[in-house]
Scaffold this motif. Structure first.
Motif, PDB file in Angstrom:
ATOM      1  N   ASP A  26       0.197  -1.111   0.299  1.00  0.00           N
ATOM      2  CA  ASP A  26      -0.107  -0.245  -0.335  1.00  0.00           C
ATOM      3  C   ASP A  26       0.871   1.554   0.015  1.00  0.00           C
ATOM      4  O   ASP A  26       0.532   2.744  -0.457  1.00  0.00           O
ATOM      5  N   THR A  27       2.085   0.841   0.740  1.00  0.00           N
ATOM      6  CA  THR A  27       3.279   2.292   0.665  1.00  0.00           C
ATOM      7  C   THR A  27       3.099   2.834  -1.408  1.00  0.00           C
ATOM      8  O   THR A  27       3.202   4.016  -1.413  1.00  0.00           O
ATOM      9  N   ILE A  28       3.561   1.287  -2.274  1.00  0.00           N
ATOM     10  CA  ILE A  28       3.297   1.893  -3.252  1.00  0.00           C
ATOM     11  C   ILE A  28       2.288   2.162  -4.035  1.00  0.00           C
ATOM     12  O   ILE A  28       2.009   3.213  -4.839  1.00  0.00           O
ATOM     13  N   VAL A  29       1.095   1.499  -3.333  1.00  0.00           N
ATOM     14  CA  VAL A  29      -0.045   2.185  -4.105  1.00  0.00           C
ATOM     15  C   VAL A  29      -0.194   3.907  -3.960  1.00  0.00           C
ATOM     16  O   VAL A  29      -0.619   5.214  -4.814  1.00  0.00           O
ATOM     17  N   ASP A  30       0.308   4.207  -2.620  1.00  0.00           N
ATOM     18  CA  ASP A  30      -0.141   5.417  -1.879  1.00  0.00           C
ATOM     19  C   ASP A  30       1.109   6.901  -3.070  1.00  0.00           C
ATOM     20  O   ASP A  30       1.118   7.840  -4.127  1.00  0.00           O
ATOM     21  N   LEU A  31       2.358   6.052  -3.394  1.00  0.00           N
ATOM     22  CA  LEU A  31       3.515   7.036  -3.849  1.00  0.00           C
ATOM     23  C   LEU A  31       2.704   6.969  -5.448  1.00  0.00           C
ATOM     24  O   LEU A  31       2.965   8.604  -5.766  1.00  0.00           O
ATOM     25  N   PHE A  32       2.143   5.865  -5.166  1.00  0.00           N
ATOM     26  CA  PHE A  32       1.823   6.153  -7.278  1.00  0.00           C
ATOM     27  C   PHE A  32       0.603   7.349  -7.235  1.00  0.00           C
ATOM     28  O   PHE A  32       0.412   7.517  -8.331  1.00  0.00           O
ATOM     29  N   LEU A  33      -0.606   6.835  -6.796  1.00  0.00           N
ATOM     30  CA  LEU A  33      -2.006   7.948  -6.703  1.00  0.00           C
ATOM     31  C   LEU A  33      -1.192   9.407  -6.377  1.00  0.00           C
ATOM     32  O   LEU A  33      -1.796  10.433  -6.888  1.00  0.00           O
ATOM     33  N   ALA A  34      -0.382   9.353  -5.894  1.00  0.00           N
ATOM     34  CA  ALA A  34      -0.131  10.867  -5.668  1.00  0.00           C
ATOM     35  C   ALA A  34       0.450  11.714  -6.730  1.00  0.00           C
ATOM     36  O   ALA A  34       0.862  12.545  -6.807  1.00  0.00           O
ATOM     37  N   LYS A  35       1.382  10.619  -7.507  1.00  0.00           N
ATOM     38  CA  LYS A  35       2.153  10.687  -8.910  1.00  0.00           C
ATOM     39  C   LYS A  35       0.741  11.052  -9.990  1.00  0.00           C
ATOM     40  O   LYS A  35       0.843  11.976 -10.936  1.00  0.00           O
ATOM     41  N   ASP A  36      -0.093  10.347  -9.970  1.00  0.00           N
ATOM     42  CA  ASP A  36      -0.526  10.300 -10.824  1.00  0.00           C
ATOM     43  C   ASP A  36      -2.272   9.527 -10.125  1.00  0.00           C
ATOM     44  O   ASP A  36      -2.625   8.553 -10.249  1.00  0.00           O
ATOM     45  N   PRO A  37      -3.559  10.138 -10.187  1.00  0.00           N
ATOM     46  CA  PRO A  37      -4.593   9.600  -9.427  1.00  0.00           C
ATOM     47  C   PRO A  37      -4.886   8.624 -10.815  1.00  0.00           C
ATOM     48  O   PRO A  37      -6.141   7.773  -9.527  1.00  0.00           O
ATOM     49  N   GLN A  38      -5.442   8.338 -11.754  1.00  0.00           N
ATOM     50  CA  GLN A  38      -5.512   6.867 -12.218  1.00  0.00           C
ATOM     51  C   GLN A  38      -4.209   6.271 -12.379  1.00  0.00           C
ATOM     52  O   GLN A  38      -4.944   5.179 -13.354  1.00  0.00           O
ATOM     53  N   ALA A  39      -3.263   6.220 -11.688  1.00  0.00           N
ATOM     54  CA  ALA A  39      -2.612   5.304 -12.003  1.00  0.00           C
ATOM     55  C   ALA A  39      -3.448   3.538 -11.746  1.00  0.00           C
ATOM     56  O   ALA A  39      -4.080   3.843 -11.531  1.00  0.00           O
ATOM     57  N   ARG A  40      -2.948   2.515 -12.364  1.00  0.00           N
ATOM     58  CA  ARG A  40      -3.014   1.311 -11.989  1.00  0.00           C
ATOM     59  C   ARG A  40      -1.739   0.546 -11.440  1.00  0.00           C
ATOM     60  O   ARG A  40      -0.844   0.593 -11.999  1.00  0.00           O
ATOM     61  N   ILE A  41      -2.305   0.048 -10.592  1.00  0.00           N
ATOM     62  CA  ILE A  41      -1.428  -0.970  -9.526  1.00  0.00           C
ATOM     63  C   ILE A  41      -2.213  -2.291  -9.154  1.00  0.00           C
ATOM     64  O   ILE A  41      -3.253  -1.918  -8.308  1.00  0.00           O
ATOM     65  N   ALA A  42      -1.284  -3.008  -8.640  1.00  0.00           N
ATOM     66  CA  ALA A  42      -1.169  -4.702  -8.188  1.00  0.00           C
ATOM     67  C   ALA A  42      -0.105  -4.958  -7.276  1.00  0.00           C
ATOM     68  O   ALA A  42       0.481  -5.438  -9.043  1.00  0.00           O
ATOM     69  N   CYS A  43       0.516  -4.646  -6.578  1.00  0.00           N
ATOM     70  CA  CYS A  43       1.351  -4.910  -6.149  1.00  0.00           C
ATOM     71  C   CYS A  43       1.382  -6.015  -4.822  1.00  0.00           C
ATOM     72  O   CYS A  43       0.888  -5.667  -4.000  1.00  0.00           O
ATOM     73  N   GLU A  44       2.225  -7.193  -5.250  1.00  0.00           N
ATOM     74  CA  GLU A  44       2.474  -8.037  -4.390  1.00  0.00           C
ATOM     75  C   GLU A  44       4.095  -7.281  -3.471  1.00  0.00           C
ATOM     76  O   GLU A  44       4.739  -7.770  -4.442  1.00  0.00           O
ATOM     77  N   THR A  45       4.127  -8.102  -2.302  1.00  0.00           N
ATOM     78  CA  THR A  45       5.434  -7.659  -1.651  1.00  0.00           C
ATOM     79  C   THR A  45       5.141  -9.607  -0.847  1.00  0.00           C
ATOM     80  O   THR A  45       4.551 -10.022  -0.439  1.00  0.00           O
ATOM     81  N   LEU A  46       7.013  -9.442  -1.350  1.00  0.00           N
ATOM     82  CA  LEU A  46       7.329 -11.130  -0.537  1.00  0.00           C
ATOM     83  C   LEU A  46       8.184  -9.896   0.802  1.00  0.00           C
ATOM     84  O   LEU A  46       8.879  -9.933   0.514  1.00  0.00           O
ATOM     85  N   THR A  47       8.034 -10.525   2.058  1.00  0.00           N
ATOM     86  CA  THR A  47       8.845 -10.942   2.948  1.00  0.00           C
ATOM     87  C   THR A  47       9.230 -11.228   3.538  1.00  0.00           C
ATOM     88  O   THR A  47       8.463 -12.682   3.787  1.00  0.00           O
ATOM     89  N   THR A  48      11.083 -11.671   4.078  1.00  0.00           N
ATOM     90  CA  THR A  48      11.550 -13.239   4.622  1.00  0.00           C
ATOM     91  C   THR A  48      12.654 -12.396   4.773  1.00  0.00           C
ATOM     92  O   THR A  48      13.181 -11.092   5.324  1.00  0.00           O
ATOM     93  N   THR A  49      13.748 -13.442   5.690  1.00  0.00           N
ATOM     94  CA  THR A  49      14.947 -12.773   6.713  1.00  0.00           C
ATOM     95  C   THR A  49      15.745 -12.252   5.181  1.00  0.00           C
ATOM     96  O   THR A  49      16.479 -12.616   4.365  1.00  0.00           O
TER      97      THR A  49
END
Length: 405
Positions: A26-49
């Motif tokens: 959702d940080t990526i969603v916010d970053l991109f919407l701040a640049k372009d309110p019509q941006a299209r985003i589908a961002c998946e994240t994996l976290t591990t060690t």
């Protein structure tokens, strides 16, 4: 519904590995919407060690156009991701905001999806995917949320606030809670079982090389105080079974203790199991994706129905097809508590809010960078004041009462 029963919901903290992934997405969603309110985003994240990986599809002016990243955007993405992890509080050997390895595998959105979703001269903007979405509201808490989930969230929110302020310096970011309440006449009356597992500094445990019973008692007393002060008066009794770090130790946690992936806590995000779920996650998706926006508007409609006194609890289902603007179905169930026919509500609600992706986004003002703070402690039952959480407002009450009169 049975009048008397036990029911349980759980929550997880902002430092849980899956929630770390949700917040990064959702940080990526916010970053991109701040640049372009019509941006299209589908961002998946994996976290591990010591690793964060991004994957998915994006498009937006000043972000990613014609197969190329705009200047400086890649650096902004990494900086935003690291800052999110820093804000959560991870500065551990196994997961540190400044030293984890970072991979960005985001790429351009499929032209075929864009063709079906984008608004055109002869077509309204279509849904970003097919699917079913549910909204729910109940009068058992002030925020019209299930009590078991409401208090599960509140326990962890309090602990996180104390960790950040320094009031509980022995806490680390990863934590889980679980609340079991007894209901009588469909109202919660007391807690029968409470579970809190929280990551902690070395020594605040009863087992392992660092075990220190005195330090553990300090942690135990703190969590017990939080439980008593968070739940309503009289809910915690001598008969309440309380389990605090029941494994004995919880020093290794977060992405170092268990891998995290976006979208694995959809019941925590919604209604704690008290209502159906369509299966779609929210985080990482821009609001053209009806998994997110239609679930938000379904909650909005359900909350307004209960706030208007038309039902004590209500479930609303919406369904969509990719590329099609209007919902395929609207279903309302007041669970025998309604004062108005459900068929009447199914007729009236789409007249009050246009339930197309564009109509939802415009009514709820969703094309804004408001999503990072939705990604921990629930998307629903939150304070609607300020930016975001517009779907928690009850501004349809008067119009709804008039429409069914």
């Amino acid at each position: 519904m049975r009048a008397s029963f036990l029911f349980t919901s759980e929550s997880v903290s902002e430092g849980h590995p899956d929630k770390v992934a949700d917040q990064i997405s959702d940080t990526i969603v916010d970053l991109f919407l701040a640049k372009d309110p019509q941006a299209r985003i589908a961002c998946e994240t994996l976290t591990t060690t010591q690793l964060v990986v991004l994957a998915g599809e994006i498009r937006g002016k000043g972000i990613y156009e014609n197969g190329e990243w705009a200047p400086g955007v890649l650096e902004e993405i990494e900086a935003a991701v690291r800052n999110t992890v820093k804000e959560i509080g991870y500065e551990q050997t196994g997961f540190h905001w400044n030293s984890f390895r970072f991979e960005n595998n985001l790429h351009g959105q499929s032209a075929e999806i864009a063709m079906g979703v984008d608004e055109g001269a002869n077509k309204d903007e279509g849904a970003g995917d097919q699917g079913i979405m549910f909204g729910y509201a109940t009068d058992e808490t002030p925020g019209l949320m299930p009590a078991t989930l409401y208090y599960s969230h509140k326990i962890l929110e309090r602990m996180a606030a104390d960790r950040h302020s320094g009031a509980a310096p022995f806490l680390e970011p990863d934590a889980k809670s679980q609340v079991t309440l007894e209901y009588k006449d469909e109202k919660p009356v007391r807690a029968t079982a409470l579970v809190v597992s929280t990551q902690h500094k070395p020594g605040y445990c009863l087992q392992g090389d660092n075990a220190n019973p005195e330090l553990y008692q300090e942690l135990h007393a703190y969590v017990t105080k939080v439980l008593t002060e968070t739940l309503p008066d009289g809910f915690v009794t001598e008969e309440t079974k309380t389990y605090i770090n029941p494994t004995g130790a919880f020093e290794i946690g977060g992405p170092d203790g268990d891998a995290g992936v976006t979208g694995r806590k959809i019941i925590v995000d919604t209604y704690g199991g008290a209502a159906p779920h369509g299966g779609g996650a929210f985080s990482g998706k821009d609001p053209t994706k009806v998994d997110r926006s239609a679930a938000y508007v379904a909650r909005y409609l359900a909350k307004n129905v209960v706030a208007a006194g038309l039902a004590k609890r209500v479930t609303i289902q919406l369904s969509y097809a990719i590329g099609i603007a209007e919902p395929l179905s609207v279903y309302v169930d007041t669970h025998g508590t309604g004062t108005v026919a459900e068929a009447k509500l199914e007729e009236v609600l789409p007249q009050l809010v246009r339930l197309t992706p564009k109509g939802i986004r415009e009514h709820l003002k969703l094309n804004q960078p408001i999503y990072k703070r939705t990604a921990a402690y629930g998307h629903f039952g939150r304070d609607p004041e300020g930016e975001g959480f517009t779907w928690e407002k009850t501004d349809l009450v008067d119009a709804l009462k008039a429409a069914v009169a």
